[in-house]
Scaffold this active site. Sequence first.
Site, PDB file in Angstrom:
ATOM      1  N   TYR A 181       0.899  -1.099  -0.094  1.00  0.00           N
ATOM      2  CA  TYR A 181       0.009   0.097   0.105  1.00  0.00           C
ATOM      3  C   TYR A 181       0.596   1.040   0.017  1.00  0.00           C
ATOM      4  O   TYR A 181       2.039   1.080   0.518  1.00  0.00           O
ATOM      5  CB  TYR A 181      -0.820  -0.149   1.250  1.00  0.00           C
ATOM      6  N   THR A 183       1.454   3.654   1.690  1.00  0.00           N
ATOM      7  CA  THR A 183       2.467   4.230   2.712  1.00  0.00           C
ATOM      8  C   THR A 183       3.426   3.115   3.260  1.00  0.00           C
ATOM      9  O   THR A 183       4.107   3.368   4.288  1.00  0.00           O
ATOM     10  CB  THR A 183       1.733   4.487   3.841  1.00  0.00           C
ATOM     11  N   LYS A 184       3.204   2.165   2.801  1.00  0.00           N
ATOM     12  CA  LYS A 184       4.217   1.037   3.323  1.00  0.00           C
ATOM     13  C   LYS A 184       5.837   1.260   2.902  1.00  0.00           C
ATOM     14  O   LYS A 184       6.172   2.035   2.434  1.00  0.00           O
ATOM     15  CB  LYS A 184       3.717  -0.389   2.767  1.00  0.00           C
ATOM     16  N   THR A 185       6.683   0.129   3.612  1.00  0.00           N
ATOM     17  CA  THR A 185       8.085   0.558   3.450  1.00  0.00           C
ATOM     18  C   THR A 185       8.478   0.146   2.258  1.00  0.00           C
ATOM     19  O   THR A 185       9.602   0.705   2.027  1.00  0.00           O
ATOM     20  CB  THR A 185       8.769  -0.628   4.416  1.00  0.00           C
ATOM     21  N   ILE A 186       7.826  -0.695   1.363  1.00  0.00           N
ATOM     22  CA  ILE A 186       8.078  -0.497  -0.317  1.00  0.00           C
ATOM     23  C   ILE A 186       6.554  -0.464  -0.998  1.00  0.00           C
ATOM     24  O   ILE A 186       5.700  -1.056  -0.202  1.00  0.00           O
ATOM     25  CB  ILE A 186       8.909  -1.457  -0.836  1.00  0.00           C
TER      26      ILE A 186
END
Length: 386
Positions: A181, A183-186
């Site tokens: 998603y 906002t996630k880390t990738i």
Amino acid sequence: MRTDFLPFHLPDIDEAEISSVEETLRSGWLTTGPKVKEFERQFAEFVGARHAIAVNSCTAALHLALDAIGIKEGDEVIVPTLTFAATAEVVFYLHARPVLVDCCPRTLNIDPERLEKAITPRTRAIIPVHFAGQPCEMDAIRDIAQRHNLAIIEDAAHALPARYRNQMVGTIGDITCFSFYATKTITTGEGGMITTDNDEYAERMRIMSLHGISKDAWKRYTAEGSWRYDILYPGYKYNLTDIAAALGVEQLKKCCRFYEARKRMANEFSEAFADIEALTMPFVNDGVQHAWHLYVVQLNLDRLAINRDRFIEELKRAKIGTSVHFIPLHLHPFYRDTLHHDLREFPCATQAFERIISLPLYTKMTSQDQQDVIDAVRRIANDNAR
Ligand SMILES: Cc1ncc(COP(=O)(O)O)c(C=O)c1O
């Protein structure tokens, strides 16, 4: 004070991602195809799993995982109450029942002792959520799962790249679900990945992710494929596009660099806030690699004249974006009215909810951005100390 608003999150996308997506757009192959296969191969290698299956969200991944282990009507699945809607809603998709469990006060991860007490003869699986990117106490959870013959489906939406005692998250439970998603880390905008070492689960999830039609159905429009296919089950439409995978392949290459930057920033926050009595910093267990998807501080409300909501308002006035992870599920109308849990079952999550704020933590932040966050938090804590 800042003149422009610092968003809670911005993705870190540059020319590499843009050219990769452009190349895919020009290739003529937009949906699931060679880029997805490449992303899956590289992801499997990155975490060290036998299978990686790309899907269009972590929610889809969790749904497919529960289907693969055979969750059915009347079964119970244990989930933490301090999580996002997705972790529990997928249990309802299969007409089973999520059983909510409280967290540990320091890590905010599911409490293994309370987890074991929640087991009944109907319990079939546990979904530990690695809150903020810190792996749950997997030794204790694995031990409970073994003794009670339960499957472990990890919700690793926050936990890339994370390790538990030198084992990568993605290789620990029976099935692990990741999120890409925005906002996630990738990120792939929207997207997810499922990892497992179990061949049968992998095959079932692949088939169910694309209408329940026989393996490699996506190839039917290629020179190697054939128009003929068999529907084996009534499946879902959860496949990832090559456009999204083109982003994912480039983001994965940067995953470790992004992680190092977030870790450094998280350490800087913790150092800068160490002397503020109104704040409790995130606690990291020994022997884990915290992915630092989120930096969640807890307010010590007895040292403050304002509550959490006012603290967030003040940060907003200082032009700092924040978020709250999460409103515990047991406080939402649907879960309250459907599951009939007793509020006293969740003292930790209920109290934590009044105290938590997620501060901005992402690689696009400059050191000045981070300093602005530190200054604003410090000023608000000092101005409202008691
Ligand atoms: C803990 C957790 N699980 C699952 C999800 C769902 O991820 P997705 O949006 O990829 O479906 C999220 C998303 O924010 C999450 O935070």
